[in-house]
Write an enzyme that holds these catalytic residues in place. Structure first.
Site, PDB file in Angstrom:
ATOM      1  N   CYS A 155      -2.365  -2.622   7.563  1.00 48.28           N
ATOM      2  CA  CYS A 155      -2.239  -3.577   6.458  1.00 48.28           C
ATOM      3  C   CYS A 155      -0.944  -4.378   6.496  1.00 48.28           C
ATOM      4  O   CYS A 155      -0.935  -5.540   6.096  1.00 48.28           O
ATOM      5  CB  CYS A 155      -2.446  -2.866   5.128  1.00 48.28           C
ATOM      6  SG  CYS A 155      -4.162  -2.326   4.959  1.00 48.28           S
ATOM      7  N   ASP A 176       0.789  -1.250   0.000  1.00 45.39           N
ATOM      8  CA  ASP A 176       0.000   0.000   0.000  1.00 45.39           C
ATOM      9  C   ASP A 176       0.819   1.298   0.000  1.00 45.39           C
ATOM     10  O   ASP A 176       0.503   2.232   0.738  1.00 45.39           O
ATOM     11  CB  ASP A 176      -0.959   0.010   1.197  1.00 45.39           C
ATOM     12  CG  ASP A 176      -1.964  -1.126   1.149  1.00 45.39           C
ATOM     13  OD1 ASP A 176      -1.861  -1.994   0.271  1.00 45.39           O
ATOM     14  OD2 ASP A 176      -2.860  -1.147   2.001  1.00 45.39           O
ATOM     15  N   LYS A 232      -6.968  -4.896  -2.892  1.00 44.85           N
ATOM     16  CA  LYS A 232      -7.681  -5.397  -1.699  1.00 44.85           C
ATOM     17  C   LYS A 232      -8.563  -4.305  -1.124  1.00 44.85           C
ATOM     18  O   LYS A 232      -8.417  -3.126  -1.476  1.00 44.85           O
ATOM     19  CB  LYS A 232      -6.674  -5.869  -0.654  1.00 44.85           C
ATOM     20  CG  LYS A 232      -5.764  -4.732  -0.238  1.00 44.85           C
ATOM     21  CD  LYS A 232      -4.807  -5.179   0.806  1.00 44.85           C
ATOM     22  CE  LYS A 232      -4.108  -3.977   1.393  1.00 44.85           C
ATOM     23  NZ  LYS A 232      -5.020  -2.976   1.953  1.00 44.85           N
TER      24      LYS A 232
HETATM   25  C1  VGL Z   1      -4.782   0.914   5.756  1.00 42.50           C
HETATM   26  C2  VGL Z   1      -6.129   2.079   7.200  1.00 42.50           C
HETATM   27  C3  VGL Z   1      -7.179   2.001   6.332  1.00 42.50           C
HETATM   28  C4  VGL Z   1      -3.432   0.358   5.445  1.00 42.50           C
HETATM   29  C5  VGL Z   1      -5.827   0.816   4.867  1.00 42.50           C
HETATM   30  O1  VGL Z   1      -3.097   0.222   4.241  1.00 42.50           O
HETATM   31  O2  VGL Z   1      -2.685   0.057   6.396  1.00 42.50           O
HETATM   32  N1  VGL Z   1      -4.944   1.537   6.925  1.00 42.50           N
HETATM   33  N2  VGL Z   1      -7.013   1.368   5.161  1.00 42.50           N
END
Ligand code: VGL
Ligand code: ZN
Length: 196
Positions: A140, A10, A96
């Site tokens: 994540c 991410d 995802k």
């Molecule tokens: C994430 C918070 C909300 C992440 C994703 O990628 O860690 N954190 N959505």
């Protein structure tokens, strides 16, 4: 030799400074991840990059009952990989958080464009060891690492290539301890490079 893959979690605009859900120093994971990705690709290893890829309306977002501001909405600039991230040719993208009901924190809940799960891709490539870095340590990265261990992979968390949200100041530290207790090893990127 055991086959090693790198999972970059991410590293998207919305999680970097200036983004909708900016992680403090989130962009600082990029140089070590670029270096490791290049080296691994050079050796013929597999590089995978997950992305948070939400629909505009999902229970993940505060306005629909969830915890988070709107971020990483599919096909928006905030959901794009950070422009500084250099993904080698052949990098496999895992999307995802695409559902309307679930958070989808773990990359193991995601799929490639052609519908394969992360576990299927790793198994098809004979991967046994996973190096993991990216954003965010306490969400994540944590969820992906714990799932990887559950699936039986050897996991190395790249300590200089992760940053956390830290809603509570010690969330990342606690997440690291949890990952370690579950069997992950912690290593800097340069140590991981040397160990290749
Ligand atoms: C994430 C918070 C909300 C992440 C994703 O990628 O860690 N954190 N959505
Ligand atoms: Zn999200």
């Amino acid at each position: 030799m055991r086959s090693t893959a790198l999972l970059i979690v991410d590293v998207q605009n919305d999680f970097c400074p200036g983004g909708a859900l900016a992680v403090s120093e989130g962009d600082q994971v990029i140089p070590p991840l670029n270096a490791l990705a290049a080296e691994l690709a050079h050796q013929g290893g597999l590089v995978l990059a997950s992305r948070d890829w939400h629909p505009r309306e999902t229970k993940h977002f505060a306005e629909f009952g969830g915890q988070w501001p709107v971020h990483c909405v599919q096909n928006t600039p905030g959901a794009a990989f950070h422009p500084g991230l250099k993904l080698p040719e052949g990098t496999i993208i895992i999307s995802k958080g695409t559902g309307t009901e679930d958070d989808g924190y773990s990359a193991f809940e995601g799929r490639t464009d052609d519908g394969r799960t992360l576990d299927e891709v790793l198994k098809a490539h004979g991967v046994q060891r996973l190096l993991v870095g990216g954003l965010a340590t306490d969400y994540c990265v944590r969820a992906s690492v714990l799932d990887a261990l559950q699936h039986g992979y050897e996991v190395i968390v790249l300590t200089d290539a992760i940053r956390g949200v830290n809603l509570q100041p010690d969330d990342s530290e606690r997440a690291l301890q949890e990952m370690q207790r579950a069997g992950a090893r912690l290593m800097t990127t340069s140590d991981a490079l040397r160990a290749q």
